[in-house]
Design an enzyme around this catalytic site. Structure first.
Site, PDB file in Angstrom:
ATOM      1  N   ALA A  53     -47.219 -26.486 -62.103  1.00 36.95           N
ATOM      2  CA  ALA A  53     -45.779 -26.232 -62.228  1.00 36.95           C
ATOM      3  C   ALA A  53     -45.009 -27.539 -62.171  1.00 36.95           C
ATOM      4  O   ALA A  53     -44.090 -27.781 -62.963  1.00 36.95           O
ATOM      5  CB  ALA A  53     -45.312 -25.280 -61.133  1.00 36.95           C
ATOM      6  N   ASP A  54     -45.377 -28.411 -61.234  1.00 39.86           N
ATOM      7  CA  ASP A  54     -44.744 -29.729 -61.131  1.00 39.86           C
ATOM      8  C   ASP A  54     -44.961 -30.540 -62.399  1.00 39.86           C
ATOM      9  O   ASP A  54     -44.031 -31.165 -62.916  1.00 39.86           O
ATOM     10  CB  ASP A  54     -45.329 -30.492 -59.943  1.00 39.86           C
ATOM     11  CG  ASP A  54     -44.776 -30.022 -58.612  1.00 39.86           C
ATOM     12  OD1 ASP A  54     -43.562 -29.801 -58.513  1.00 39.86           O
ATOM     13  OD2 ASP A  54     -45.569 -29.884 -57.660  1.00 39.86           O
ATOM     14  N   ILE A  55     -46.197 -30.560 -62.871  1.00 39.44           N
ATOM     15  CA  ILE A  55     -46.532 -31.380 -64.041  1.00 39.44           C
ATOM     16  C   ILE A  55     -45.821 -30.857 -65.290  1.00 39.44           C
ATOM     17  O   ILE A  55     -45.232 -31.625 -66.061  1.00 39.44           O
ATOM     18  CB  ILE A  55     -48.050 -31.421 -64.261  1.00 39.44           C
ATOM     19  CG1 ILE A  55     -48.749 -32.073 -63.066  1.00 39.44           C
ATOM     20  CG2 ILE A  55     -48.397 -32.154 -65.552  1.00 39.44           C
ATOM     21  CD1 ILE A  55     -48.307 -33.493 -62.778  1.00 39.44           C
TER      22      ILE A  55
END
Length: 386
Positions: A158-160
């Protein structure tokens, strides 16, 4: 470009753009800095996690609660193209640097905000890290074994994905500014990134009303496609289309499967997936992973062994041909190996330009560019602004 991000999504976005040649100044609080400086793994007490997501940047410490620190940030905004932040919505406004205020300083500024749920709405103020986004977006609901526990993807995707989305939006906004002269506010949410990643799953519900569930390593829309046992390991095979299915039947020595009424079409194979996978598993379990892989690749079928991280890092294709791992020189640790840039281009391929900065490593260089004298910098240091 100013990076006020912390942990992963914002810093990763900034590192992508830094690898592409942007002059990125990472701004951190004096004394402690980005919380990811304390994240594992560490080498000799130094976080290599931080190094990975903050490569190719210069480092500046700044107390944004002090008037002198705010003054310096205003001067930096005035001369910057992009500002990236991933605080919880409302934090930048309380500091006096909302998009509206920043745009008054520099109307051409591209201001990218990355958050868990977006800048408005009933969930906007909630704390959110990658596992929360994976859970609430529906991603965890379709990840895991059939009838088993729902699990998150092992990596912080999700962050990436949010960082990549923000970088794409920033590049588009810069192109728009070239034509119009106007900056803009970019609003990226981890939750949105995961929901978009679930497009194929979402469409099942949107079209049929059926709620997709976790099905292990199978595919909702086609069959066969699963992880299959070999005599010495596991192999993933994806042969859901008719042409691939017929090839697989011949490779496994069962041409008659292609004529079985249960397996004639994609729809029928999906409906009889349990019987299909049982038949394939009975055959694959008689051979080694390498024997299967050789035969499947010769038939140009999609197949792969399940590699571990150490296998990937040492694989000549990923290590040498794709150069997916790179060495950076750290002032304390010496050579540190990190994951490389994934974008390849014929003329302007991004590359890691430097290691992540030590806390405040470039304070004096950056302030000198703003016209500060040595005695000014010493006063700022003594006052705790830097």
């Amino acid at each position: 470009m100013l990076d006020l991000g912390r942990m992963v999504a914002g810093p990763f976005c900034a590192s992508l753009l830094a690898d592409m040649g942007a002059d990125v100044i990472k701004i951190e609080s004096p004394g402690k800095g980005d919380m990811s400086r304390d994240s594992l793994p560490k080498q000799d007490g130094v976080s290599t996690y931080f190094i990975t997501f903050n490569r190719s940047k210069r480092g500046l410490t700044l107390d944004l609660k002090s008037e002198q620190g705010k003054h310096i940030l205003r001067r930096l905004i005035q001369r910057s193209d992009v500002l990236i932040e991933n605080f919880r919505p409302g934090v930048m406004e309380r500091l006096g640097f909302s998009y509206e205020e920043a745009a008054k300083i520099n109307p051409r500024l591209i201001y990218a905000s990355i958050s868990g749920f977006g800048q408005q709405g009933p969930y906007a103020g909630r704390a959110c890290f990658d596992p929360i986004a994976q859970a609430m977006s529906g991603l965890m609901s379709v990840t895991g074994s059939t009838g088993g526990e729902n699990v998150r993807c092992g990596a912080s995707i999700a962050d990436i994905m949010a960082g990549q989305n923000a970088a794409t939006a920033i590049l588009a906004a810069l192109h728009h500014r070239e034509r119009t002269g106007r900056g803009q506010w970019i609003d990226i949410a981890l939750m949105d990134a995961c929901i978009t990643a679930l497009s194929s799953m979402n469409q099942i519900y949107l079209t049929t009303g059926r709620v997709p569930q976790a099905k292990g390593n199978t595919f909702e829309a086609s069959a066969p496609g699963n992880s299959y046992p070999a005599s010495d390991g596991v192999l993933v095979i994806s042969a859901g289309q008719d042409s691939e299915w017929h090839k697989l039947c011949h490779v496994l020595g069962h041409a008659e499967w292609a004529e079985d009424p249960r397996f004639l079409t994609v729809d029928s194979r999906v409906a009889h997936r349990q019987d299909l996978d049982a038949a394939i598993s009975a055959e694959t379990s008689r051979r080694t992973v390498q024997e299967l892989l050789d035969a499947l690749l010769e038939a140009r079928l999609p197949a792969a062994p399940v590699l571990h991280i150490d296998d990937v890092v040492s694989d000549p294709h990923f290590r040498d041909t794709r150069q997916m791992f790179a060495d950076v020189e750290h002032p304390i640790l010496g050579t540190v190996r990190i994951t490389n840039e994934c974008i390849k281009m014929s003329e302007t391929s991004p590359y890691i330009r430097s290691c992540a900065p030590l806390l405040g490593q470039h304070n004096r260089d950056i302030l000198a560019e703003l016209g500060y004298r040595e005695q000014d910098m010493e006063q700022l240091e003594q006052a705790g602004v830097l």
